[in-house]
Design an enzyme around this catalytic site. Structure first.
Site, PDB file in Angstrom:
ATOM      1  N   ASP A   1      44.029  23.517 -27.507  1.00  0.00           N
ATOM      2  CA  ASP A   1      44.044  22.380 -28.441  1.00  0.00           C
ATOM      3  C   ASP A   1      42.795  22.366 -29.316  1.00  0.00           C
ATOM      4  O   ASP A   1      42.363  21.306 -29.780  1.00  0.00           O
ATOM      5  CB  ASP A   1      44.123  21.054 -27.665  1.00  0.00           C
TER       6      ASP A   1
ATOM      7  N   ASP B   1      48.628  17.581 -19.892  1.00  0.00           N
ATOM      8  CA  ASP B   1      49.767  18.234 -20.564  1.00  0.00           C
ATOM      9  C   ASP B   1      49.579  19.751 -20.624  1.00  0.00           C
ATOM     10  O   ASP B   1      50.457  20.475 -21.093  1.00  0.00           O
ATOM     11  CB  ASP B   1      50.017  17.648 -21.962  1.00  0.00           C
ATOM     12  N   HIS B   2      48.441  20.244 -20.096  1.00  0.00           N
ATOM     13  CA  HIS B   2      48.190  21.692 -20.029  1.00  0.00           C
ATOM     14  C   HIS B   2      48.070  22.206 -18.599  1.00  0.00           C
ATOM     15  O   HIS B   2      48.169  23.408 -18.376  1.00  0.00           O
ATOM     16  CB  HIS B   2      46.915  22.041 -20.818  1.00  0.00           C
TER      17      HIS B   2
ATOM     18  N   HIS C   1      37.217  19.640 -28.425  1.00  0.00           N
ATOM     19  CA  HIS C   1      38.363  18.825 -27.958  1.00  0.00           C
ATOM     20  C   HIS C   1      38.046  18.316 -26.555  1.00  0.00           C
ATOM     21  O   HIS C   1      38.159  17.124 -26.274  1.00  0.00           O
ATOM     22  CB  HIS C   1      39.617  19.690 -27.980  1.00  0.00           C
TER      23      HIS C   1
ATOM     24  N   HIS D   1      43.298  18.901 -19.724  1.00  0.00           N
ATOM     25  CA  HIS D   1      44.263  17.830 -20.015  1.00  0.00           C
ATOM     26  C   HIS D   1      45.578  18.040 -19.261  1.00  0.00           C
ATOM     27  O   HIS D   1      46.081  19.163 -19.175  1.00  0.00           O
ATOM     28  CB  HIS D   1      44.515  17.731 -21.523  1.00  0.00           C
TER      29      HIS D   1
ATOM     30  N   HIS E   1      50.261  23.118 -29.327  1.00  0.00           N
ATOM     31  CA  HIS E   1      51.233  22.113 -29.790  1.00  0.00           C
ATOM     32  C   HIS E   1      51.877  22.513 -31.114  1.00  0.00           C
ATOM     33  O   HIS E   1      51.258  23.208 -31.929  1.00  0.00           O
ATOM     34  CB  HIS E   1      50.553  20.745 -29.993  1.00  0.00           C
TER      35      HIS E   1
ATOM     36  N   HIS F   1      42.113  24.146 -20.982  1.00  0.00           N
ATOM     37  CA  HIS F   1      41.336  22.917 -20.769  1.00  0.00           C
ATOM     38  C   HIS F   1      42.086  22.017 -19.794  1.00  0.00           C
ATOM     39  O   HIS F   1      43.228  22.280 -19.447  1.00  0.00           O
ATOM     40  CB  HIS F   1      41.008  22.214 -22.091  1.00  0.00           C
TER      41      HIS F   1
END
Ligand code: FE
Ligand code: ZN
Length: 239
Positions: free
Chosen positions: A130, A59-60, A111, A57, A168, A55
């Site tokens: 996530d 942080d990915h 998400h 985001h 995570h 996805h």
């Protein structure tokens, strides 16, 4: 056999590195930061050839461009989202390949709306980003409770021995909420104790399995989307 190793990033992300010794290929799943997987590849003598995103985001995906610039890796990510440096847009039913291993794309909104999972059926492995966490699930940033409930049910419909690789390290906080949500569930109580021990020793609690989540994840165990929605709302403010 695929070799899969976790590379910690930021405070609690795992960037999964997937190595196929037969072909010499290595894929990096959700590199929110480029430096940790590049360093790990150097340390192991691995050549990164692919990046796979679940996805959008940051942080990915934040390290996509730098991993690609450093290695020439091909970047594959969800078609329905804006993914930096993407070369291949993935949608439901598409196939990814590393060496002779095939992964199937399934769309699991909730998400984020375009969130995908990568399912290597023959290897009994899935990268779930996530959407599902060990004993928990992702927050509903874009999708609805109905969508997330359906997405979780798709994941736990995979063969029960399937290993689920999440984005995570949230297992301990999730286990505490699970014990609150299902105080009479002995499997949850046992897993909470185990996870407390593992985290005290600094161990990685992932991957989990479909069977384990069916037994101990309240969000998976919710009987319908309304119960799921109530649990998700309660978890959002749980301390
Ligand atoms: Fe996310
Ligand atoms: Zn994340």
């Amino acid at each position: 056999m695929l070799e899969i190793v976790p590379v910690p990033a930021f405070s609690d992300n795992y960037i999964w590195m997937v190595h196929d010794a037969d072909s010499g290929e290595t894929a990096v799943v959700d590199p929110g930061d480029a430096a940790p997987p590049l360093a790990e590849a150097t340390r192991r003598g691995w050549t990164i050839t692919q990046v796979w995103n679940t996805h959008w985001h940051p942080d990915h995906t934040g390290g996509n461009a730098a991993v690609k610039a450093a290695t020439g890796a091909k970047v594959s990510g969800p078609a329905a989202e804006t993914i930096g440096a993407r070369d291949v847009a993935l949608a439901e039913g598409d196939t990814l390949r590393i060496g002779s291993h095939d992964g199937r794309v399934i769309e699991i909104p909730g998400h984020t709306l375009g969130h995908i999972a990568l399912v290597f059926e023959d290897d009994r492995i899935a990268f779930v980003g996530d959407t599902l966490f060990a004993m928990g699930c992702g927050r509903l940033f874009e999708g609805t409770a109905q969508q997330m409930h359906a997405s979780l049910q798709r994941l736990v419909a995979l063969p029960e021995e399937t290993a689920l690789y999440c984005g995570h390290e949230y297992t301990l906080a999730n286990a505490r909420f699970a014990a609150h949500a299902e105080p009479d569930n002995p499997a949850i109580a046992a897993r909470l104790a185990e996870v407390e021990q593992m985290r005290a020793e600094g161990q990685v609690t992932l991957p989990t399995t479909v069977a384990c989540e069916r037994a101990t994840n309240p969000f998976v165990r919710a009987s319908d989307w309304q119960e799921f929605a109530r649990l998700r709302a309660e978890k959002d403010s749980f301390r």
